[in-house]
Write a protein that holds these residues in place. Structure first.
Motif, PDB file in Angstrom:
ATOM      1  N   MET A 777      17.410  15.431  84.850  1.00 55.75           N
ATOM      2  CA  MET A 777      16.659  14.209  85.121  1.00 55.75           C
ATOM      3  C   MET A 777      17.588  13.056  85.528  1.00 55.75           C
ATOM      4  O   MET A 777      18.692  12.948  85.027  1.00 55.75           O
ATOM      5  CB  MET A 777      15.902  13.829  83.843  1.00 55.75           C
ATOM      6  CG  MET A 777      15.098  12.580  83.957  1.00 55.75           C
ATOM      7  SD  MET A 777      15.289  11.560  82.490  1.00 55.75           S
ATOM      8  CE  MET A 777      16.910  10.939  82.638  1.00 55.75           C
ATOM      9  N   ARG A 778      17.169  12.243  86.454  1.00 59.26           N
ATOM     10  CA  ARG A 778      17.948  11.049  86.814  1.00 59.26           C
ATOM     11  C   ARG A 778      17.081   9.810  86.640  1.00 59.26           C
ATOM     12  O   ARG A 778      16.192   9.540  87.446  1.00 59.26           O
ATOM     13  CB  ARG A 778      18.443  11.140  88.270  1.00 59.26           C
ATOM     14  CG  ARG A 778      19.492  12.213  88.487  1.00 59.26           C
ATOM     15  CD  ARG A 778      20.805  11.874  87.779  1.00 59.26           C
ATOM     16  NE  ARG A 778      21.792  12.940  87.889  1.00 59.26           N
ATOM     17  CZ  ARG A 778      21.985  13.896  86.974  1.00 59.26           C
ATOM     18  NH1 ARG A 778      21.253  13.950  85.867  1.00 59.26           N
ATOM     19  NH2 ARG A 778      22.905  14.813  87.158  1.00 59.26           N
ATOM     20  N   LYS A 779      17.324   9.114  85.535  1.00 57.45           N
ATOM     21  CA  LYS A 779      16.646   7.831  85.289  1.00 57.45           C
ATOM     22  C   LYS A 779      17.678   6.863  84.770  1.00 57.45           C
ATOM     23  O   LYS A 779      18.643   7.274  84.120  1.00 57.45           O
ATOM     24  CB  LYS A 779      15.560   8.003  84.227  1.00 57.45           C
ATOM     25  CG  LYS A 779      14.206   8.420  84.791  1.00 57.45           C
ATOM     26  CD  LYS A 779      13.138   8.447  83.740  1.00 57.45           C
ATOM     27  CE  LYS A 779      11.938   9.262  84.205  1.00 57.45           C
ATOM     28  NZ  LYS A 779      11.144   8.598  85.240  1.00 57.45           N
ATOM     29  N   PRO A 780      17.500   5.581  85.034  1.00 59.14           N
ATOM     30  CA  PRO A 780      18.488   4.611  84.552  1.00 59.14           C
ATOM     31  C   PRO A 780      18.566   4.616  83.022  1.00 59.14           C
ATOM     32  O   PRO A 780      17.575   4.884  82.336  1.00 59.14           O
ATOM     33  CB  PRO A 780      17.952   3.273  85.052  1.00 59.14           C
ATOM     34  CG  PRO A 780      16.976   3.601  86.126  1.00 59.14           C
ATOM     35  CD  PRO A 780      16.423   4.943  85.791  1.00 59.14           C
ATOM     36  N   LEU A 781      19.752   4.319  82.533  1.00 60.98           N
ATOM     37  CA  LEU A 781      19.984   4.248  81.086  1.00 60.98           C
ATOM     38  C   LEU A 781      20.529   2.859  80.777  1.00 60.98           C
ATOM     39  O   LEU A 781      21.565   2.458  81.304  1.00 60.98           O
ATOM     40  CB  LEU A 781      21.009   5.314  80.690  1.00 60.98           C
ATOM     41  CG  LEU A 781      21.593   5.220  79.279  1.00 60.98           C
ATOM     42  CD1 LEU A 781      20.509   5.462  78.226  1.00 60.98           C
ATOM     43  CD2 LEU A 781      22.727   6.243  79.101  1.00 60.98           C
TER      44      LEU A 781
END
Ligand code: AMP
Length: 941
Positions: A777-781
């Motif tokens: 998954m690629r989501k901002p952290l």
């Protein structure tokens, strides 16, 4: 040269001290061979030492110093100094110098008399330097032949009359070239050669002329079509700046021919629909559907059509070029650093610095002068961490910003482009009604960018045929301008007439092209001949699509492997001498990796990075003082005390490791953060991290959090795995450096748009970092990262905890409490946990359990339920936070807390009172407050 002549040079108004290096160069040549320089200079060099009373051949340095001093003291000309300058006998030396000054005057100030405004409304001030009389010359001397010095017309000498006309053609035609602010002689000479050799007007083939005309027909045809089919609909028409279309197409063709493989374009809404259809080849029927209100359901919240991005390939003589138009919010100019970050990521995938990825940014005239982020990007343009080999910046200068056009309202500089001078970028102002001149400067700009790897600016001076949008009435605010615009022929008509008059094309052919273009739109077919389906971009995003934050993954790693990596982290070449405090820290790290000491934060973080690069993924960590770490904890970049060189153990993990880049950033948040957003949206395999010096510094990048990071996926379907580290915690440091404004990030949470985490142990930070890249998954952290916890004796972990490979979104009670005897449960996040734990241990309390929420969003309901289950009998639940009540998680996450606690239980607040300021400024008050909130949380009433 006579004293009076020298005096005349000093008196010249536009000569600069920056000529000193050039004169020095010439002096070197003179010393080698006195015949190698012109007679005038020989005379100067012959004479000067005597002025100082120093023999010529005995004190070279002193003579150089003399020139340097003279140059620094006052203006010194370099004109008329070509080695071949002959010193004509037909006139006096003084006249010759005046002629050379005249040339220099045109180079410096010709642009001020150039014919740049298609509407002819610009009030140009009189520039006396451009008049013959200012130089003591007159038309009566037009037949006298003068040496032209370095004027690059390809002749050594010319009659004054011819020279004067040539200077006017070159510097006062449709191109206003500003480049004399550049101090680098090579660049300046190169530009002079390119501009003067063709008098800023090269021959153009018939084929290219027709291509330009077709571009103008497309630009005009598209707007007319939209205007008639969707009257009154907002389209932010390009009309008036039509040349942008042949300009961009020409630029891409030229770039492709010299090996460019990808072009990333950033632009605001003006003319965007036109560029989408006529340059990128977006299918017009799709655009028309959007005008009719249809939309792609899969795109979530979506965005208006004039913010849309697009990708395609474009055929050129040098092969296909991939084009990416970046998605753009309404916030002007912020897309520029995003584009540059995206380019940097693409460059990293390709051969770095080969010029095969080209950024093009398109600016508005008011915005480029008004928006501070523009300055930030210029400042970044040559730095180690952010250079992209130069950006071609185009200003669509329609002379109005929304309704504001008076320059005394929009800026304090002569040109809107003056900001570019901070990096000595050449600036080409050009009249957009002369599309051939536009093409000339476009090619020149590209060549300059590719040769010198620096920014270059084209100021496309045009106008705006309609109001800010098509429903606006521009006469209300710009009556005179719009009276003129109404009568002004469209660029297509002007250029068609020119080509007909030149015999290049017939009026029947013009009509045919116009009809063909309209017919193509009627068919809804792609109107860009060069359009090709995408093959040139090199990232496959499919593996990253369709995952949520809780997608299963295996993050475990054996203790043996960790030890192996850890040993590499603490190994240096013998000649790297560490500073004593750093050495102590590294000795501790050695003990940690051998299991002799528990791991601290800095070690766990470095180890996490080691595992990531060892797995082959690149890392890019950028922030203010990130190499060392603001709080002296990271020391990922070691500064050799012997010679000041740097060494990064993380770059020496294995032969096949991913690249490890850490850059101390320029002192900006907005552009840097936007750059990293651009990088992360273009490169999913790279762990991209932006770190703020203190969490509150992120305020300076608020637009990037709001317009891109939190909402980019919802608006545009663009994934982004950027992690941002924002130091946060109340240690009594006052209102500015306590809070990273957790509440703002929580307020923006919805649709699982990003993750907000507050890790409280080294093992947690280790696994949080790994999770971010190991998961598909690629989501901002968004991380509220610690300050005092970096060295807190309780905030330590074991290698075994690291190796587990799990980030615990919720951590239950760690002390051996009997759950049945617990009467109150305190939930909290971050540093306050340790304050609560220490106080409870001091109190020897066993009836209060403490639960840590390590991820506040997406709220980990399932994990929370598991931890809460053992306290189902407890009615008294507390949320404890350090932040004032109106800040922190209390208001934004309360609904999740209520959902998490057992039915019928109560939830109360223990924390600071609401406050306008994030924290108090006095340590004593801070301590009192902190003590009170901890007591409040632990005291069962
Ligand atoms: P680009 O190289 O930016 O033109 O992207 C080419 C294609 O890759 C796009 O049309 C998208 O399908 C996909 N793509 C690019 N960036 C992203 C992203 N951040 N998230 C998801 N898909 C992307």
């Amino acid at each position: 040269m006579q004293e009076s002549v020298m005096q005349a040079w000093w008196d010249s108004s536009h000569m600069a001290g920056a000529n000193a290096p050039y004169i020095e160069e010439m002096y070197e040549a003179y010393l080698d061979d006195p015949q190698g320089v012109s007679q005038e200079w020989r005379e100067v060099f012959d004479k000067l030492p005597k002025v100082d009373g120093v023999e010529l051949d005995t004190n070279h340095t002193l003579i150089k110093d003399k020139f340097r001093t003279l140059a620094a003291m006052g203006p010194l000309s370099r004109v008329g100094v070509s080695a071949s300058s002959a010193g004509s006998n037909t006139h006096s030396d003084e006249k010759q110098v005046k002629v050379l000054q005249l040339i220099n005057a045109y180079r410096f100030r010709g642009h001020q008399h150039a014919n740049l405004d298609p509407l002819g409304l610009w009030q140009q001030e009189r520039v006396r330097d451009l008049e013959l009389s200012h130089h003591n010359l007159s038309e009566s001397e037009f037949d006298s032949v003068f040496n032209v010095g370095s004027y690059a017309i390809g002749k050594e000498s010319m009659p004054l009359g011819d020279l004067f006309k040539s200077l006017n053609r070159t510097y006062c035609g449709s191109v206003g070239a500003e480049y004399m602010h550049i101090t680098d002689t090579e660049q300046k000479r190169w530009l002079q050669q390119k501009i003067e050799s063709v008098e800023a007007k090269p021959e153009i083939s018939k084929e290219k002329k027709v291509a330009i005309l077709k571009g103008l027909i497309a630009a005009d045809g598209m707007e007319k079509y939209l205007g008639s089919k969707f009257p009154g609909a907002k389209r932010f028409s390009l009309e008036g700046g039509d040349s942008l279309i042949p300009m961009l197409k020409g630029l891409i063709h030229e770039a492709g021919e010299v090996g460019t493989k990808e072009v990333v374009i950033g632009m605001a809404h003006r003319g965007r629909l036109n560029v989408l259809v006529n340059v990128l080849g977006k299918n017009p029927s799709v655009l028309f559907d959007e005008f009719s209100g249809k939309h792609d359901e899969s795109l979530g919240a979506g965005d208006v059509k004039y913010h849309a991005g697009f990708s395609s390939d474009f055929a050129t003589a040098g092969g296909n070029v991939h084009l990416a138009l970046a998605f753009n919010p309404s916030h002007l100019e912020i897309v520029n650093p995003v584009v540059m970050g995206s380019v940097r990521a693409r460059m990293a995938r390709r051969e770095y610095n080969s010029g095969n990825v080209l950024p093009i940014t398109i600016h508005g005239d008011s915005a480029i002068a008004g928006q501070g982020v523009v300055q930030e990007t210029f400042n970044m343009s040559q730095t180690r961490g952010f250079a992209v080999g130069g950006t071609v910046r185009i200003v669509v200068n329609n002379q109005v910003g929304f309704t504001t056009s008076k320059t005394e309202d929009t800026r304090s500089t002569q040109y809107c482009t003056d900001i570019a001078k901070m990096v000595q970028a050449p600036i080409f102002h050009v009249n957009s009604d002369d599309p051939e001149a536009v093409l000339f400067v476009t090619k020149l700009a590209l060549e300059y960018r590719n040769k010198f790897k620096r920014d270059v600016v084209i100021d496309l001076v045009c106008y705006r045929r309609h109001g800010h949008n098509e429903a606006d009435e521009p006469n209300a605010t710009q009556p005179l301008m719009y009276q003129k615009i109404k009568k002004h022929p469209v660029p297509r008509a002007l250029y068609a007439d020119q080509l007909i008059a030149e015999g290049v094309i017939s009026d029947r052919e013009v009509d045919k092209y116009v009809d063909e273009y309209r017919a193509a739109l009627d068919h809804g077919a792609c109107v860009v001949e060069e359009w090709r389906p995408m093959t040139e971009h090199s990232v496959d995003w499919r593996p990253y699509l369709g995952h949520d934050w809780d997608v299963p993954y295996d993050g475990s790693i054996s203790v043996t492997e960790l030890k192996g990596l850890g040993r590499k982290l603490v190994t240096f070449p013998e000649d790297v001498k560490l500073q004593s405090r750093v050495n102590k820290l590294y000795q501790d790290r050695k003990a940690m990796i051998e299991g002799e000491k528990p791991l601290d934060w800095g070690m766990a973080e470095n180890l996490a990075y080691a595992t990531v690069v060892n797995g082959g993924n690149p890392i890019r960590l950028v922030g203010q003082d990130s190499g060392r770490g603001t709080f002296f904890h990271r020391h990922a970049v070691i500064h050799n005390q012997t010679d000041g060189s740097t060494y990064m153990p993380l770059q020496h993990i294995s032969d096949n490791q991913g690249t490890m880049e850490i850059y101390d950033s320029v002192l900006s948040e907005e552009a840097v953060m936007a750059f990293e957003y651009g990088y992360a949206t273009a490169e999913p395999s790279c762990l991209t991290i932006w770190e703020a010096q203190f969490g509150d510094f992120a305020n300076g990048a608020q637009v990037v959090f709001d317009q891109f990071l939190s909402s980019g996926e919802a608006k545009w379907g663009r994934l982004c795995g950027l992690a941002v580290l924002l130091p946060h915690g109340y240690e009594g440091q006052g209102p500015e450096h306590s809070s990273a404004r957790l509440e703002r990030f929580l307020q923006l949470c919805a649709d699982h748009n990003w993750q907000v985490c507050i890790p409280s142990t080294p093992a947690q930070v280790f696994n949080m970092i790994r999770r971010q890249i190991v998961r598909p998954m690629r989501k901002p952290l968004v991380v509220m990262s610690p300050k005092s916890l970096l060295r807190h004796p309780l905030a330590v972990s074991s290698l075994e905890e690291l190796s587990e490979g799990v980030f615990h979104n919720v951590i239950g009670e760690v002390d051996d409490l009997d759950a049945k005897k617990v009467k109150r449960v305190v939930m909290c996040s971050g540093k306050v946990y340790y304050d609560l734990l220490e106080q409870r241990r001091k109190n020897e309390q066993t009836d209060v359990a403490i639960i840590r929420l390590e991820q506040l969003y997406p709220f980990p309901q399932e994990e929370c339920a598991k931890v809460v289950a053992q306290y189902s009998h407890v009615k008294d639940w507390v949320w404890c936070q350090e932040e004032p009540q109106n800040q922190g998680a209390w208001y934004c996450s309360q609904h999740h807390f209520w959902q998490a606690i057992p039915e019928g239980a109560t939830l109360t607040y223990a924390g600071r009172e609401a406050s306008a300021s994030p924290a108090v400024g006095y340590v004593s008050v801070h301590n009192q407050q902190q003590k009170a909130l901890v007591e409040d949380a632990l005291t069962i009433k």
